[in-house]
Design a protein around this motif. Sequence first.
Motif: not given
Lengths: 237, 524
Positions: A36, A159, A195, A198, B11-13, B16-17, B232
């Motif tokens: 990034p 970030y 979630r 999802q 963990r969900p990132r 980019w992470e 995810a």
Amino acid sequence: MFSSPPRHACPPLDTRYQVETPEGIDLQLRPAGLIPRALAFAIDLAIRGLLLGLGYLLLALLGQFGMGLASILTFLLTWWYMVLFEVLNQGRSPGKQMMGLRVIHDDGTPIGWAASLTRNLLRFVDILPFAYALGILSCLCHSSFKRLGDIAAGTLVVYRDQPPAAPQLADAAPLRAPFAMSLNEQRALLGFAERAGQLSAPRRQELAAILAEPLQVPAAEAEQRINGIARGLLGPT
Amino acid sequence: MRLTDASVAIRPRSAWEAMDLGVLLARRHAGLLMASWALLTLPLFGLLCLLLWQYPGWAILLFWWLKPLYERLPLYILSHALFGATPSLKQAFKALPGLLKPQLLASLTWRRLSPTRSFDLPVLQLEGLAGKARNQRLTVLGQRDAGGASWLTLVGVHLEMALWIGLAALLYLLLPQQIELDWSWASLVDAASGKWLWLEHLSNLLYVLILIIWEPIYVACGFTLYLNRRTALEAWDIELVFRQLRQRLTGVAYAMLLGLGLLFAQLPNSVMAAEATGSSCPLPDPFGPQAERLLNQPLNSQAAQEQISLLLDQPPFEHKESVTRWRFAEEAEEPSEEDIQAWTELIEKLLKLAEGWSSASTLALIFEALLWAALLGLIAWLLWRYREWLATFAGRLQLPQRRPPPAPTQLFGLEVSPESLPDDIPSAVQQLWDEQPRAALGLLYRALLSHLLHQCRLALKSAHTEAEVLSLIEPLQHVELSRYSAELTRHWQNLAYGHRLPPAALKDQLCSQWRQLFGQEAHP
């Protein structure tokens, strides 16, 4: 250059960077890696190139005087573009703004003139020997993805935290949890309810069945029960 | 695969992470990854060079085209290292032939130029699906993080170029100056003659060396993107915590069962202990918390206090810092003669310099004018900029203008404007006195007030009382007027509030005194 410590000694790898304030508050920062940052730099480079091109075109009409102004413009865009944006715009140059990044001090405070000047002047060390080769290597080898300028100035590119959207929980009557839970466990239960959209239905049942025994319900009802507990944890909204 | 063994925080990132995590993962296993990559690619490159010595361009193109094959080795190492079973170099190379088989043709043909190559590779290599199922899986996984994978490839291409050029530039910078002087650039252009084949192969070698650093990172980033997508999709992080929670709760249940059994076995003992300690509520300590206690054990209260105070003297409880600053010395040293001479010389030189500058005085004048103009312009701009503010607030900044308040037309409910009074007051009073003494005296008093207001310019307000009016007359230094006013006011108050009629002799006395006081003044 690369270090590979023995596996057993080290905690799980994570991209978070912890700062503890004097008040004992833990700040969780998320340092941004090479990709990034490279994209943000490319955007900034394009913007500067565009500005310079336009400036040259206009100033060329003014003859020798225009040449002088053009060299001043070049100086400003080369040396002050990043510094001014970083200090005056909360650590965000336009490229960083687009990529959701910002520059801060190592301790989480907003970046100041000294640090910004240092990290941007030392850009010319990062460029060596050509095309940012040193900067790239430094960025890949550092645990917080710092290039040499960042290391010298004590800055960190992280970030930005986006404001979270309000969670949509699955519908269920609120229930009290039958056992005490740590914060992490409460978050996991809430995460399960948030979630749900999802995850596929069989996967949801599979996950809920893990907790069927402690909850003392049949596996088929575990999902509904967990949703109820999550609703209870969330409280009235 | 056991999630509890994972060596990364699950963990969900964001995409980019996830790639950043890949960089960290490659960094942790850097030695193994780079060594295995080098051992695999360097001999192959050497072989290609020998075979295609006359065509260095073709050699590097072939080497580059075969990249997906080498990438399977780091992925194998990473996928095992993720769950703690890091393979050795030997094990990795033993597994290599088996890794190359699946999807060999696809990797080298239509998947070769796919921008999501790193992201797709784990599906092809680790999941072992075939045909339609594999395509569906790729579609599902590619719904979200595929964009990130494309950016990874795009940035990767540029990074390879940057590092390649960087390394070449470094080599060029290391050339001795003499060689550089004798350099004949024209001979480089004439590369087709075949003299410079070794240079081209050297440049190819640089690219191969660069890949040793970058490719493991590229594969690791694709792998963590894949892991992130599955985290995810399948909520791995939630599963992990649920499993720990279940273990804790069921474990607690077993422990409670065990503890209950122990309790029953030792019941008599615990009852005796309860009797021995007696009351569960401790008595207040007669010596206070500072007294020495716990003396019959190795760590008594005094030693504990010492340790505590020792701890409190150290960071983070105590923060000491030494500050170093420049400051003037206590006594200034006497300047030596040489110093004085040097100073005088310096000043003389400065003066000479100033004379030289006087020729440039025209320039200075222009600059001075410019600066003054800038200052004036700034002031004008400020005035213009804040004109509305000035218009609003500047009026208030001036001294308050003393404007005499308009004379009241009524005092104590009595009309005091000159228009409401007859022309000849004493005669009007005399006419009224016998029939309406109240109106007569009222008229007289009104006339007095009107006179005070309009002739003497007394600042009477409707809030003043009669006594206050009298005290306002005092400063006028008019004895007759004061006395007359006091008498008239007293009679008027007696009549108005006490309803006591004035004596009849008063009529002529007041009227004549009025004529004496105001008679000479023509009444308006």
